[in-house]
Scaffold this motif. Structure first.
Motif, short mmCIF file in Angstrom:
data_model
loop_
_atom_site.label_atom_id
_atom_site.label_comp_id
_atom_site.label_asym_id
_atom_site.label_seq_id
_atom_site.Cartn_x
_atom_site.Cartn_y
_atom_site.Cartn_z
N TYR A 22 0.86 -1.19 0.00
CA TYR A 22 0.00 0.00 0.00
C TYR A 22 0.89 1.24 0.00
N ARG A 23 0.26 2.38 -0.15
CA ARG A 23 1.03 3.62 -0.17
C ARG A 23 0.78 4.42 1.10
N LYS A 24 1.86 4.96 1.64
CA LYS A 24 1.73 5.88 2.77
C LYS A 24 1.12 7.18 2.25
N GLN A 25 0.77 8.05 3.17
CA GLN A 25 0.14 9.30 2.76
C GLN A 25 1.06 10.15 1.88
N ASP A 26 2.38 9.97 2.05
CA ASP A 26 3.30 10.72 1.19
C ASP A 26 3.53 10.03 -0.16
N GLY A 27 2.83 8.94 -0.40
CA GLY A 27 2.92 8.26 -1.70
C GLY A 27 3.92 7.12 -1.75
N THR A 28 4.80 7.01 -0.74
CA THR A 28 5.79 5.93 -0.75
C THR A 28 5.09 4.58 -0.58
N ALA A 29 5.51 3.62 -1.40
CA ALA A 29 4.92 2.28 -1.30
C ALA A 29 5.63 1.49 -0.20
N VAL A 30 4.86 0.68 0.54
CA VAL A 30 5.43 -0.21 1.55
C VAL A 30 4.89 -1.62 1.32
N ALA A 31 5.66 -2.60 1.78
CA ALA A 31 5.25 -4.00 1.63
C ALA A 31 5.46 -4.74 2.93
N MET A 32 4.50 -5.58 3.28
CA MET A 32 4.66 -6.44 4.46
C MET A 32 3.96 -7.75 4.20
N ARG A 33 4.26 -8.71 5.02
CA ARG A 33 3.60 -10.00 4.87
C ARG A 33 2.09 -9.81 5.04
N ASP A 34 1.33 -10.43 4.16
CA ASP A 34 -0.12 -10.25 4.17
C ASP A 34 -0.76 -11.25 5.14
N ARG A 35 -0.28 -11.20 6.38
CA ARG A 35 -0.75 -12.20 7.34
C ARG A 35 -0.61 -11.62 8.75
N CYS A 36 -1.72 -11.55 9.44
CA CYS A 36 -1.69 -11.05 10.82
C CYS A 36 -1.05 -12.11 11.71
N GLY A 57 5.78 -2.71 10.49
CA GLY A 57 5.26 -4.00 10.90
C GLY A 57 5.02 -4.11 12.40
N GLN A 58 5.36 -3.06 13.13
CA GLN A 58 5.20 -3.06 14.59
C GLN A 58 3.73 -2.87 14.98
N LYS A 72 4.83 -9.05 22.46
CA LYS A 72 6.13 -8.87 21.82
C LYS A 72 6.17 -9.42 20.41
N ALA A 73 5.49 -10.56 20.23
CA ALA A 73 5.55 -11.24 18.93
C ALA A 73 4.60 -10.61 17.90
N ALA A 74 3.88 -9.59 18.30
CA ALA A 74 2.91 -8.99 17.37
C ALA A 74 3.63 -8.06 16.40
N LYS A 75 4.33 -8.68 15.48
CA LYS A 75 5.11 -7.93 14.51
C LYS A 75 4.96 -8.62 13.15
N VAL A 76 4.84 -7.82 12.13
CA VAL A 76 4.68 -8.37 10.78
C VAL A 76 5.98 -8.14 10.02
N GLN A 77 6.40 -9.15 9.28
CA GLN A 77 7.61 -9.01 8.48
C GLN A 77 7.38 -7.98 7.36
N THR A 78 8.35 -7.10 7.15
CA THR A 78 8.23 -6.13 6.06
C THR A 78 9.31 -6.42 5.01
N PHE A 79 9.10 -5.88 3.82
CA PHE A 79 10.03 -6.11 2.72
C PHE A 79 10.45 -4.78 2.11
N PRO A 80 11.77 -4.60 1.86
CA PRO A 80 12.21 -3.36 1.21
C PRO A 80 11.66 -3.26 -0.22
N LEU A 81 11.33 -2.05 -0.61
CA LEU A 81 10.84 -1.79 -1.96
C LEU A 81 11.66 -0.65 -2.56
N GLN A 82 11.74 -0.62 -3.87
CA GLN A 82 12.12 0.60 -4.56
C GLN A 82 11.27 0.73 -5.81
#
Ligand code: FES
Ligand SMILES: [Fe+2]
Length: 356
Positions: free
Chosen positions: A35-49, A79-80, A93-103
């Motif tokens: 998805y995109r942040k409000q400033d337009g930057t795209a972010v990626a994370m694991r699609d799993r809660c 992902g926090q 503590k374990a409530a964290k989602v893996q994120t992935f770098p994008l460009q």
């Protein structure tokens, strides 16, 4: 199946990830939310809660954060977990989602799925795609029911063109007899074909000075890991050098979804008729039709018949037209084996790297 991990794959067209929606796609067998942040930057994370594994794309976006639809845990774009509406609101503590770098470059969003630090320098330079007006370039996405390496093979071996494709890109039998020049470096495989035909390739003919007369043509393809192929095609007549002729600069890039399904991304920039938006749309649709309706059925048939993704284990008959594709396969297999050794895993099976 082993994939090269510490590298950039295209995750989406830039236009696929809008300002508001939660876009999701399976990449290398892993479900990814973008998805995109409000400033337009795209972010990626694991699609799993991390709570009960609900797909996060079913939730909603609040500011730059994501709220899970099931029990409303909220996550920021690192992902926090930032909010828990249950009990006393403690954040496990374990409530964290893996994120992935994008460009985001060249009209695509590229993702890094590996465990090493993302290296922006590993993304090849496809800047010719950016060079010119928007009406001179097209980007598209196709979902293919085949292993990604079968699609790479198909682009690295253009000798199939006259047998599989229709009039629009026919070389009138000239291409198959040619053994391409092939060059290999430590991270690329290059092949080039040159020939003459009358009339010229139809998709270019109308932009040459004499659309009915003989033209010189070339194709060159450069594969770079994991699955990127830059393809240039050109035509010229008389003494005109290729650099002053008509042509296009294309990028074919594939991203494994699963072992036997692939996200196929394509972009094309031409040097003629560059301000004609209708022609642009028509050309892109014609290319899509060629890939989906002409390459697609034969590649799907191959995939079904192979019943494996281990090409060399089937002892394929190899011919002169296979040189570039086979070199790309072997180089990729070596890179995957090296990455797995580095990670403490076992090397790729011998069949994958065996001489063909
Ligand atoms: S599954 Fe996401 S909060 Fe419960
Ligand atoms: Fe093709």
């Amino acid at each position: 199946m082993a994939y090269l991990k510490n590298t950039w794959y295209v995750a989406a067209l830039s236009t696929e990830v809008g300002a508001d929606e939660l876009f999701h796609r399976k990449i290398l067998g892993t479900s990814v939310l973008m998805y995109r942040k409000q400033d337009g930057t795209a972010v990626a994370m694991r699609d799993r809660c991390p709570h009960r594994f609900a797909p996060l794309h079913l939730g909603k976006k609040i500011g730059d954060e994501i709220v899970c639809h099931y029990h409303a845990l909220q996550f920021d774009c690192s992902g926090q977990c930032t909010h828990n509406p249950h009990g006393e609101g403690n954040i496990p503590k374990a409530a964290k989602v893996q994120t992935f770098p994008l460009q985001e470059r060249y009209g695509f969003i590229w993702i890094w799925m590996g465990d090493k630090a993302a290296d922006p320098g590993l993304l090849p330079d496809y800047s010719p795609l950016d060079d010119g007006p928007p009406t001179g370039v097209g980007h598209t996405y196709m979902h293919m029911r085949a292993n990604y390496e079968l699609i790479i093979d198909n682009v690295m071996d253009l000798s199939h063109i006259d047998h599989v494709h229709g009039e629009i890109i026919s070389t009138r039998g000239q291409l198959s007899p040619i053994v391409p020049q092939v060059r290999e470096t430590e991270n690329s495989v290059f092949a080039r074909w040159e020939w003459k035909q009358t009339p010229p390739i139809l998709v270019l003919a109308g932009f040459l000075p004499h659309p009915e007369k003989e033209a010189r043509h070339f194709f060159d393809v450069t594969w770079m890991p994991p699955a990127n192929i830059q393809l240039s095609v050109g035509g010229a007549q008389g003494d005109t050098p290729f650099e002053q002729g008509v042509g296009a600069y294309d990028l074919h890039t594939t991203t494994p979804e699963t072992e036997t399904s692939t996200h196929y991304f394509f972009a094309t920039r031409r040097n003629h008729n560059i301000h004609d938006a209708d022609f642009n749309a028509m050309k892109l649709q014609a290319m899509r039709d060629a890939f989906e309706k002409e390459d697609g059925p034969i590649i799907y048939g191959v995939q079904e018949e192979m019943e494996t993704t281990d090409f060399f284990s089937l002892n394929p008959v190899l011919m002169s037209n296979d040189v570039a594709a086979v070199r790309a396969r072997r180089l990729l297999a070596r890179l995957i084996a090296k990455e797995e050794e580095g990670a403490g895993g076992s090397a790729a099976p011998a069949a994958r790297t065996a001489a063909a």
